[in-house]
Motif scaffolding. Structure first.
Motif, PDB file in Angstrom:
ATOM      1  N   ALA A   1      67.826  -1.075  -6.835  1.00  0.00           N
ATOM      2  CA  ALA A   1      69.236  -1.480  -6.889  1.00  0.00           C
ATOM      3  C   ALA A   1      69.638  -2.403  -5.754  1.00  0.00           C
ATOM      4  O   ALA A   1      70.796  -2.843  -5.695  1.00  0.00           O
ATOM      5  CB  ALA A   1      70.134  -0.235  -6.876  1.00  0.00           C
TER       6      ALA A   1
ATOM      7  N   SER B   1      78.070   0.299  -6.189  1.00  0.00           N
ATOM      8  CA  SER B   1      76.685   0.347  -5.713  1.00  0.00           C
ATOM      9  C   SER B   1      76.092   1.731  -5.953  1.00  0.00           C
ATOM     10  O   SER B   1      74.947   1.851  -6.421  1.00  0.00           O
ATOM     11  CB  SER B   1      76.630  -0.002  -4.221  1.00  0.00           C
TER      12      SER B   1
ATOM     13  N   PHE C   1      71.572  -5.666  -6.627  1.00  0.00           N
ATOM     14  CA  PHE C   1      72.976  -5.439  -7.008  1.00  0.00           C
ATOM     15  C   PHE C   1      73.814  -5.073  -5.784  1.00  0.00           C
ATOM     16  O   PHE C   1      74.962  -5.521  -5.644  1.00  0.00           O
ATOM     17  CB  PHE C   1      73.058  -4.327  -8.054  1.00  0.00           C
TER      18      PHE C   1
ATOM     19  N   CYS D   1      75.384   2.163  -9.602  1.00  0.00           N
ATOM     20  CA  CYS D   1      74.173   1.432  -9.995  1.00  0.00           C
ATOM     21  C   CYS D   1      72.928   2.233  -9.644  1.00  0.00           C
ATOM     22  O   CYS D   1      72.005   2.357 -10.458  1.00  0.00           O
ATOM     23  CB  CYS D   1      74.150   0.067  -9.311  1.00  0.00           C
TER      24      CYS D   1
ATOM     25  N   HIS E   1      74.533  -8.105  -3.875  1.00  0.00           N
ATOM     26  CA  HIS E   1      75.541  -8.896  -4.591  1.00  0.00           C
ATOM     27  C   HIS E   1      76.939  -8.370  -4.287  1.00  0.00           C
ATOM     28  O   HIS E   1      77.883  -9.155  -4.114  1.00  0.00           O
ATOM     29  CB  HIS E   1      75.270  -8.850  -6.093  1.00  0.00           C
ATOM     30  N   GLN E   2      77.084  -7.055  -4.211  1.00  0.00           N
ATOM     31  CA  GLN E   2      78.384  -6.475  -3.874  1.00  0.00           C
ATOM     32  C   GLN E   2      78.780  -6.819  -2.443  1.00  0.00           C
ATOM     33  O   GLN E   2      79.943  -7.120  -2.160  1.00  0.00           O
ATOM     34  CB  GLN E   2      78.341  -4.952  -4.064  1.00  0.00           C
TER      35      GLN E   2
END
Length: 246
Positions: free
Chosen positions: A83, A23, A86, A26, A89-90
């Protein structure tokens, strides 16, 4: 703690560390991609203010380092906001293995809608709230006064509003989760509506700059989103934890 349990705990910590590092990476990559446009990004955020300043007026910097660091600070926040999908999503990849099938079916649209609502709150603030608030504040001063806003002060003001509206727009998601988990019901929330109205204005008072206009512009959407959350939550009820895991 037995050895297998300890090994499993350490494995979870390692996975958590790896997902946190992904993370952060990203965010860093997005920041590096955007940093060249830092001044353009700040100009975009400052556009609602510049539109209400007198002709040929400019913003000022009271700190020597502000012209360099202020756009960079804004770009970092933009990178974090960009971000978020993402990062979520993590988070989802980390918690999904321990969820029941019905919980997965529920949380996937919840995560997607939370991202869209957060971005929607920021967009609402930029395109609707900021022009109204700035038009009010730049127009009430005496004519003998010349308004020359500081770039750092304006950035702090704008980011505070963006964050407040982004979080406030998550109210429908929060209500759906509370009702779906069984923590409360729509009937109970409807009975507490008068307290929630007062609470919305109190929360808006803490989340926005100390002026009635900003607080009202946040509290009213919060109340509308609360009603929307009640409508959506009516389609969900607490699920039994006996359903099998995937």
């Amino acid at each position: 703690m037995s050895e297998p349990q300890q090994s499993g705990f350490i494995a979870h910590l390692i996975e958590l560390r790896n997902r946190l590092m992904r993370s952060l990476l990203c965010v860093l990559l997005v920041f590096v991609a955007l940093v060249y446009f830092a001044n353009d990004i700040y100009a975009f955020v400052a556009a609602p203010l510049l539109a209400h300043l007198p002709a040929n007026s400019q913003m000022i910097a009271t700190d020597v380092t502000a012209p360099f660091f202020t756009p960079f600070k804004l770009t970092l926040f933009v990178a974090i906001f960009a971000a978020i999908p993402f990062i979520l999503h993590q988070v989802w990849s980390f918690i999904a293995p321990g969820l029941y099938q019905h919980e997965k079916r529920m949380l996937i649209p919840i995560l997607l809608s939370s991202v869209l609502l957060f971005y929607g709150g920021i967009a609402f603030c930029y395109f609707v709230v900021l022009p109204i608030v700035l038009s009010f504040f730049t127009g009430i001063g005496p004519e003998v006064m010349t308004l020359t806003p500081d770039i750092s002060s304006y950035l702090g003001f704008a980011l505070k509003l963006f964050f407040a509206f982004g979080i406030a727009f998550e109210i429908p998601v929060a209500i759906m989760l509370l009702c779906w988990s069984g923590a409360t019901t729509t009937a109970s929330l409807k009975q507490k509506r008068p307290y929630i109205v007062v609470g919305a204005f109190v929360v808006a008072m803490f989340l926005t700059p100390p002026d009635v206009l900003s607080q009202t512009l946040l509290a009213l959407p919060m109340l509308l989103l609360f009603e929307l959350g009640l409508i959506l939550a009516a389609f969900y009820s607490a699920k039994s934890p006996q359903e099998e895991k995937q």
